[in-house]
Every structure is written in C-alpha cells, then in structure tokens.
Design a protein around this motif. Structure first.
Motif, short mmCIF file in Angstrom:
data_model
loop_
_atom_site.label_atom_id
_atom_site.label_comp_id
_atom_site.label_asym_id
_atom_site.label_seq_id
_atom_site.Cartn_x
_atom_site.Cartn_y
_atom_site.Cartn_z
N GLU A 186 52.58 50.34 47.23
CA GLU A 186 52.17 48.96 47.20
C GLU A 186 50.98 48.64 47.52
OE1 GLU A 186 54.05 45.67 45.47
OE2 GLU A 186 55.42 47.48 46.21
N ALA A 187 50.47 49.06 48.60
CA ALA A 187 48.86 49.33 49.17
C ALA A 187 47.80 49.12 48.25
CB ALA A 187 48.92 49.07 50.17
N LEU A 217 48.95 49.86 44.74
CA LEU A 217 48.80 48.66 43.70
C LEU A 217 48.01 47.51 43.77
CD1 LEU A 217 52.83 49.50 42.54
CD2 LEU A 217 50.97 50.47 41.99
N LYS A 218 48.59 47.18 44.69
CA LYS A 218 47.94 46.13 45.07
C LYS A 218 46.29 46.11 45.20
CE LYS A 218 47.32 42.07 48.75
NZ LYS A 218 47.93 41.22 50.13
N SER A 219 45.67 46.96 45.72
CA SER A 219 43.98 47.01 45.98
C SER A 219 43.66 47.58 44.26
CB SER A 219 43.81 48.42 46.77
OG SER A 219 42.70 48.69 46.53
N LEU A 220 44.37 47.79 43.16
CA LEU A 220 43.84 48.14 42.23
C LEU A 220 43.83 46.76 41.47
CD1 LEU A 220 43.80 49.62 39.33
CD2 LEU A 220 45.91 50.10 38.92
N VAL A 221 44.98 46.19 41.77
CA VAL A 221 44.88 44.54 40.85
C VAL A 221 44.19 43.78 41.10
CG1 VAL A 221 46.22 42.40 40.69
CG2 VAL A 221 47.66 44.47 40.47
N GLU A 222 43.55 43.86 42.68
CA GLU A 222 42.16 43.05 43.34
C GLU A 222 41.31 44.05 42.35
OE1 GLU A 222 43.11 43.96 47.31
OE2 GLU A 222 44.45 42.25 47.80
N ARG A 223 41.07 44.96 42.60
CA ARG A 223 39.72 45.44 41.62
C ARG A 223 39.38 44.74 40.30
NH1 ARG A 223 39.93 51.28 41.96
NH2 ARG A 223 37.75 51.24 40.68
N MET A 224 41.17 44.74 39.45
CA MET A 224 40.17 44.74 38.13
C MET A 224 40.33 43.35 38.95
SD MET A 224 44.57 46.76 36.81
CE MET A 224 43.42 45.55 34.87
N ALA A 225 41.22 42.66 39.08
CA ALA A 225 40.79 40.20 39.55
C ALA A 225 38.66 40.36 39.54
CB ALA A 225 41.61 40.28 40.03
N THR A 226 38.29 41.47 40.29
CA THR A 226 37.01 40.68 40.06
C THR A 226 36.05 41.60 38.94
OG1 THR A 226 37.27 41.60 43.03
CG2 THR A 226 35.21 41.89 41.99
N GLU A 227 36.35 42.40 39.02
CA GLU A 227 35.82 43.24 37.48
C GLU A 227 36.16 41.95 36.47
OE1 GLU A 227 33.58 45.92 36.60
OE2 GLU A 227 34.13 46.79 38.85
N ALA A 228 37.10 41.72 36.27
CA ALA A 228 37.44 40.80 35.03
C ALA A 228 36.24 38.98 35.27
CB ALA A 228 38.75 39.99 35.27
N ALA A 229 36.24 38.94 36.73
CA ALA A 229 35.73 37.55 36.93
C ALA A 229 34.02 38.11 37.30
CB ALA A 229 36.35 37.45 38.74
N ARG A 230 34.04 39.24 36.61
CA ARG A 230 32.59 38.89 36.55
C ARG A 230 31.57 38.22 35.20
NH1 ARG A 230 31.06 45.36 38.21
NH2 ARG A 230 28.41 44.28 37.21
N GLY A 231 32.74 38.61 33.86
CA GLY A 231 32.42 38.36 33.31
C GLY A 231 31.52 39.41 32.29
N GLY A 232 30.59 38.91 31.45
CA GLY A 232 30.37 39.82 30.12
C GLY A 232 30.39 40.49 28.82
#
Length: 439
Positions: free
Chosen positions: A317-318, A320-335
């Motif tokens: 579970e940890a 999976l949560k870490s992966l989702v947080e990384r994806m959210a960070t990458e998506a928020a970077r824009g581009g």
C-alpha cells in the motif's frame, strides 16, 4: 474491475431495442399476478417446473431463474435471498408480458429469422469485446444462459415488427403538430433540458404501499451500484422499458407535474426517491443537461494523451501511495502534451493517444475534471486495479450552436411517441384477455 464488466450487462441488453421517447402515466391494468403470490422454497435447477402457463404456453422456473440471474449480475451479485424472491415475482411478470407479445406476433404471422437473433447476440458480445462463445460462457458463469438472452432478443424483434404492421398504419401526425413543436423549440432556445431515464411501476390504492416498497428496494440496489438500465428493462411498465428507461432530452415542462421540480434539482448521475404520479410511482435519473439549441460544453471535442503506469505485482500500500504522489507531482509540473513521453519514462509507464472524442463520451467521473482543464494541463491521478493514469489535455474544439431539428426529425419523434403510447395500450389489452394459470 468485475463490477465494471457486470454493470455493462444492462447497457448491452438494449442493442436490439426500438427507440422510444414517450411516457404515459395511465393505469396499466396490471392484474396478471396475484397480490398475495408466495414463492415456496428454492427451485431445483435440474427440474423444469411450470411457474405460469400463459394462453397455453409454459414459462418454467428455469426461465425465471435465468432471467433473474441477468438482474443479479447487473447488480454485482449483491442481492440477498429475500430480495431475490421479491425480484423473482417481478421477473415472472416481465416474462408473462414477453410471452403475450410473442404469442400475439405468432397469431399475426410475424416471424424472426434465427440468423437475425444470432447476429444481434453477436453485437452484444462485441460490446463486451468477446466472441459469442466467450460471451455465452460469461452468461453461464453468472447463472444465466445465452438462450435466455436470445429469447429476449427474439421477443423484442417480434414485438417491434408486430407494432410496425398492426399499430404504425394507424398513427397520424399532422403538419400543424410538427410546426408547433418546431416553433416551441425556437421559443425555448437557451432554456435547460435534461437527459432523463425512468422506471415506472403501476399502483392502485390497494397496492400503493407494496409498490412503494418495491420502488425503494430498486432504488437501494441502483444506488448500491446496480444498473439502472437493467432494472428499467426488466421491471419498468413504461413504454421506455425496451430502451432501458431512456426518455431522451426533455424540458422539465414536458414531464408530468410531480416530476418537474425533481428533474430540475436532481444532481447528474443521481437517482430520485419514489415519486407518486398518476397511476403509480416513478423513479428517475438525470444523466446530463444542456441548453436548448445552445452550444453544449459536453459536445466539445478533446484531444488528449494518457500516461499509464502499471502497478508492480504484490506492491505494498505504501508503494502504491508513493507512486500516485510522484505521478501527481509530475502532472502538476505542466509542460503540456510535449512532456507526456518524458513523464511516462520517468514513472516507468507508457503513453496512449486515443482518437479525439467528445467530452460527454468520457467516463462520468472524469468529465468534471476534464471540463475544468486548460490546454496543456493534466488531471490528478486516477486508475484501475492494474494501473494509475493521468490525462493531459492537448486540444479542445468547442461545440457549435445547435441547429433546429428538421421537419422529418420532428415528425419521426412525434410518430415514435404516438407509437409508444398505442403499444402500451395494446399490451394492456393483451393482459386483460389473457388466460394465465399460476403453478
């Protein structure tokens, strides 16, 4: 994932149904099943006993069980024994109506080629992205069978053809009626209209309490994830049952008075409580709304890229949560879409570029998020049991102002409404004249 596949069952069953956009709220004359009917004990699946004999034609308990299994499958299997017994009675009533329709079609020499039924069954299987053989196995695994679905398809085809030959010739639509509809639409430009679905259950003063309880149980099942379409097809007594209860787009003023305020305030995707209307109870759902003849935001065409990152086998579970947080960070970077490939590579995923499609064609839960995006922005992570995803908006072509329907389109709609009303009266008369023996 299983729930998603099962919920599609109710949708795919409407493949062969004829269009219907009208509702009639008169008394249905439903006296074909005794109010005090009781089902004693579970049926033996190895013995075909008669549940009812309709004008000499037998409906077996196995017929009832297989049809009931379609409803249970559409509900994700979350129906208890007591609820199944209550639903079984309603399934029997539906099968009786279906048998009356088939027998009436045979009386007037209406036939359906078995090849047409097989072709329709194949289309249903394709909706599941399965071969007919695979789909038959899927039905069997859920306690139903290919034969019971084919019987339903054949009955709908036969009834539709009977109506075209016996009812359609007597439907008359005047030019003034068509012109009045077009003028009303011009006058209503800019007003809200709603995509409404219905389930109508007839009730008398004596049966009102029991029918309300039935309506509440149906609502509970739908709110728990069951298919509205499947319940409408099996249990609704409105003419729209064949198309899963779909009334199409209507203005609130076009509906019976008790429904008008409910439609205007019901959130999209929600199901109403039972509504007392003349002749019984209605359950309604609103799946969409738009402005008459105005540009509809949901008709905007979106071009997207989808970044898909599969979950590792046996990930904690940890993790999976870490992966989702990384994806959210990458998506928020824009581009924008230009960074989609780099984002996927950094996350160990891949990029898909589907064909452009209308906003309304996306899953309901994603529509509000996509509607709020500016070009180049990405959604928050979402996903399935196998992966996590983000969507990057590459382009948006806004919808154009709608045009008035043509004379022929309005004529066809009015003709279908009149046909639906007459078809319901036809079935009511068949019920009244039927000889039904319950076993």
């Amino acid at each position: 994932m299983v729930k998603t596949k099962l919920s599609l069952l109710g949708l795919c069953l409407a493949v062969v149904a004829t269009p219907a956009v009208a509702q009639s709220f008169g008394a249905a004359g439903q006296d074909d099943i005794p109010a005090d009917v009781r089902i004693f004990g579970p049926p033996d699946p190895h013995v075909r006993k008669a549940s009812a004999i309709v004008n000499g034609s037998i409906i077996t308990d196995l017929d009832v069980e297989h049809r009931l299994s379609l409803v249970v499958a559409a509900s994700g299997g979350r129906i208890g024994p007591d609820e199944k017994n209550r639903l079984r009675v309603q399934v029997l009533r539906n099968l009786i109506d279906e048998r009356l329709q088939v027998l009436e079609a045979e009386t007037h020499d209406v036939t359906v080629d078995p090849a047409e039924v097989e072709s329709a069954f194949k289309r249903v299987a394709q909706n599941f992205k399965q071969t007919p053989e695979q789909f038959a196995a899927f039905l069997k695994s859920n306690g139903a069978s290919a034969d019971t679905l084919k019987a339903q398809i054949k009955a709908e085809m036969a009834w539709s053809r009977l109506l075209r030959s016996r009812v359609a010739p007597f439907v008359s639509i005047g030019d003034e009626e068509v012109d009045a509809v077009i003028k009303k639409m011009e006058a209503s430009k800019g007003q809200e209209e709603y995509r409404v679905s219905e389930i109508f259950l007839s009730a008398t003063t004596e049966t009102e309490a029991a029918v309300r309880n039935t309506a509440e149980r149906i609502i509970q099942q739908i709110r728990g994830g069951a298919s509205f379409v499947a319940y409408a097809r099996q249990f609704s007594e409105a003419s729209t049952a064949a198309v899963g209860g779909d009334l199409g787009y209507v203005m609130a003023e076009q509906l019976p008075a008790p429904l008008q305020s409910v439609v205007a305030t019901l959130p999209k995707g929600q199901v109403s409580d039972p509504i007392r209307v003349p002749g019984g109870f209605s359950i309604i759902a609103v799946s969409d709304k738009r402005k008459i003849l105005g540009p509809d935001p949901l008709d905007a065409v979106l071009t997207i890229k989808q970044v898909i990152v599969p979950f590792k086998a046996k990930a904690s579970e940890a993790e999976l949560k870490s992966l989702v947080e990384r994806m959210a960070t990458e998506a928020a970077r824009g581009g924008g879409c230009g960074r989609a490939d780099a984002m996927a590579q950094a996350l160990g995923g891949r990029v898909e570029e589907p064909e452009p499609q209308k906003l309304r064609e996306f899953p309901q839960g994603l529509i509000p998020h996509l509607e709020a995006l500016q070009v180049g922005e990405a959604t928050r992570p979402f996903g399935t049991e196998e992966d996590a995803r983000v969507i990057v908006l590459c382009g948006r072509d806004d919808a154009q102002e709608a045009k008035l329907p043509t004379y022929d389109e309005v004529y066809a709609q009015l003709n279908e409404e009149r046909m639906s009303m007459m078809a319901r009266r036809y079935l009511r008369d068949l019920r009244r004249d039927a000889i039904i023996d319950y076993r």
